[in-house]
Design a protein around this motif. Structure first.
Motif, mmCIF file in Angstrom:
data_model
loop_
_atom_site.group_PDB
_atom_site.id
_atom_site.type_symbol
_atom_site.label_atom_id
_atom_site.label_comp_id
_atom_site.label_asym_id
_atom_site.label_seq_id
_atom_site.Cartn_x
_atom_site.Cartn_y
_atom_site.Cartn_z
ATOM 1 N N GLU A 72 0.828 -1.211 0.000
ATOM 2 C CA GLU A 72 0.000 0.000 0.000
ATOM 3 C C GLU A 72 0.860 1.258 0.000
ATOM 4 O O GLU A 72 0.473 2.294 -0.558
ATOM 5 C CB GLU A 72 -0.921 -0.004 1.214
ATOM 6 N N LYS A 97 -4.556 -2.225 -4.094
ATOM 7 C CA LYS A 97 -5.939 -1.758 -4.258
ATOM 8 C C LYS A 97 -6.271 -0.705 -3.204
ATOM 9 O O LYS A 97 -6.941 0.303 -3.499
ATOM 10 C CB LYS A 97 -6.929 -2.922 -4.154
ATOM 11 N N ALA A 98 -5.811 -0.915 -1.986
ATOM 12 C CA ALA A 98 -6.045 0.069 -0.929
ATOM 13 C C ALA A 98 -5.404 1.402 -1.289
ATOM 14 O O ALA A 98 -5.988 2.470 -1.061
ATOM 15 C CB ALA A 98 -5.490 -0.447 0.405
ATOM 16 N N HIS A 100 -4.815 2.503 -4.337
ATOM 17 C CA HIS A 100 -5.616 3.079 -5.419
ATOM 18 C C HIS A 100 -6.912 3.690 -4.886
ATOM 19 O O HIS A 100 -7.301 4.800 -5.280
ATOM 20 C CB HIS A 100 -5.928 2.006 -6.456
ATOM 21 N N ASP A 101 -7.577 2.974 -3.992
ATOM 22 C CA ASP A 101 -8.849 3.454 -3.456
ATOM 23 C C ASP A 101 -8.674 4.765 -2.678
ATOM 24 O O ASP A 101 -9.554 5.637 -2.707
ATOM 25 C CB ASP A 101 -9.478 2.399 -2.546
ATOM 26 N N LYS A 102 -7.541 4.904 -1.996
ATOM 27 C CA LYS A 102 -7.316 6.086 -1.170
ATOM 28 C C LYS A 102 -6.786 7.274 -1.965
ATOM 29 O O LYS A 102 -7.107 8.433 -1.652
ATOM 30 C CB LYS A 102 -6.327 5.751 -0.041
ATOM 31 N N GLY A 104 -6.266 7.286 -5.713
ATOM 32 C CA GLY A 104 -6.575 7.363 -7.135
ATOM 33 C C GLY A 104 -5.406 6.966 -8.019
ATOM 34 O O GLY A 104 -5.557 6.796 -9.236
ATOM 35 N N TYR A 164 -7.026 -1.159 -10.908
ATOM 36 C CA TYR A 164 -6.357 -0.612 -9.735
ATOM 37 C C TYR A 164 -4.867 -0.952 -9.674
ATOM 38 O O TYR A 164 -4.161 -0.547 -8.740
ATOM 39 C CB TYR A 164 -7.062 -1.042 -8.444
#
Length: 351
Positions: A72, A97-98, A100-102, A104, A164
């Motif tokens: 991450e 993925k975390a 990317h989610d946080k 972008g 992601y």
């Protein structure tokens, strides 16, 4: 102020990982890299930190939480550890993925697989006419999900398709040559490959080389230096011109520069045995293993014996065309390296 590129590397003390890390540390942009390496040994981790400026993450592939957290925190993850360990790959993807989610950001994953995904069950009886081309997407998609390594490769490709991760899968063929770099000199990284040194150990133990069946089948080959150099060239290409470098479904990169039948490998080991004085007189005739029982006894398992009797044929067109990879070491270098490998393994076995 230049923002540093955060890199998380697994397998840093291994054969491939050590060679890749060495090149990252001598990269022209190395001062802008913030490198974290997963290591099992606190002692080796201390050497990495104090001598090479690499942040150690002491743990194993079973430490999913640590791997997820490190992934991450990374712009780039380079996975050179066990290519068949799905839980650790899933931990890497979860961390990316975390991120990317946080944020972008779409982080980069360079994952190490292998051309063993292409093997048949020839048992040394024939030379296959099938040659896989990594630029032929339909041919790549025809590789069955049950093939070696694909249970890890496919979820990585799926993550890329999901958007992601930008995923690049590097599939070296039979890597050869003793690794010579600062990490090996410091006692941190493994200098040996698997296939040829494994056959050398069998030859030392039994007094002559071995071959599966008639040894007509064979594999492509690639030198450790050319292999490590590709990772750096791929890393640079991704940074400089990402839209021109295939990823995800078009991101499988075979690495090869020539082929060798298994019979030739066995005979080169026989010549090395004579040259080093391990055996006297004429070059020893390879021992042909034909039964499952023989393969299990001599190779450690029938499965390993079947790999050493398989065909694996491919062309590294994508690496050459899209990344500009120009391997320097050829078949003659492979044959010449066997004696050096033999000497090094023989000395190591005596200790």
């Amino acid at each position: 102020m230049t923002t540093k590129t955060s890199i998380f590397l697994t397998g840093a003390t291994g054969y491939i990982g050590g060679a890749v890390l060495t090149r990252l540390l001598t990269h022209p942009r190395a001062p802008n890299f913030d490198i974290t390496a997963l290591v099992r040994s606190e002692t080796k981790g201390k050497v990495l930190q104090e001598k090479f400026g690499v942040r150690p993450l002491v743990g194993s592939l079973q430490d999913a939480d640590k791997i997820t957290a490190a992934s991450e925190n990374a712009n780039v993850v380079i996975n050179t550890a066990d290519c068949d360990d799905l839980p650790s790959a899933e931990a890497i993807l979860a961390g990316m993925k975390a991120r990317h989610d946080k944020t972008g950001e779409v982080p980069v994953l360079i994952h190490t697989s292998g051309t063993a995904m292409l093997i048949d069950d020839a048992r040394g009886a024939y030379r296959s006419e099938t040659i896989y081309d990594d630029m032929n997407l339909e041919q790549v998609k025809s590789i069955p999900p049950s093939a070696l390594h694909r249970h890890v490769d496919i979820p990585i490709v799926d993550a890329d398709v999901a958007g992601y991760v930008r995923a690049y899968i590097v599939a070296p063929s039979m890597i050869y040559g003793a690794a010579k770099n600062a990490l090996v000199d410091a006692g941190v990284a493994n200098p040996f490959s698997i296939a040829v040194p494994g056959m050398v150990r069998v030859a030392i133990k039994r007094g002559r080389p071995m071959v599966i069946g008639e040894g007509k089948s064979g594999w492509p080959i690639v030198h450790i230096n050319d292999t490590a150099e590709f990772y750096i060239q791929l890393f640079d290409a991704i940074s400089a011109r990402p839209d021109t470098v295939g990823h995800g479904e078009e991101g499988l990169y075979f690495l090869e520069n020539g082929e060798s039948p298994w019979s030739a490998v066995a005979r080169s080991i026989g010549r090395a045995m004579v040259a080093t004085g391990v055996v006297s007189g004429p070059e020893p005739e390879p021992e042909s293993l034909t039964t499952s029982e023989q393969m299990a006894e001599v190779c450690g398992s029938e499965f390993r014996g079947r790999i050493l009797g398989s065909n694996c044929r491919c062309k590294a067109r994508r690496a050459r065309a899209q990344v500009g990879w120009k391997p320097k070491f050829e078949v003659d270098d492979f044959n010449a390296s066997t004696e050096e490998d033999f000497r090094k393994v023989f000395e190591a076995e005596k200790k």
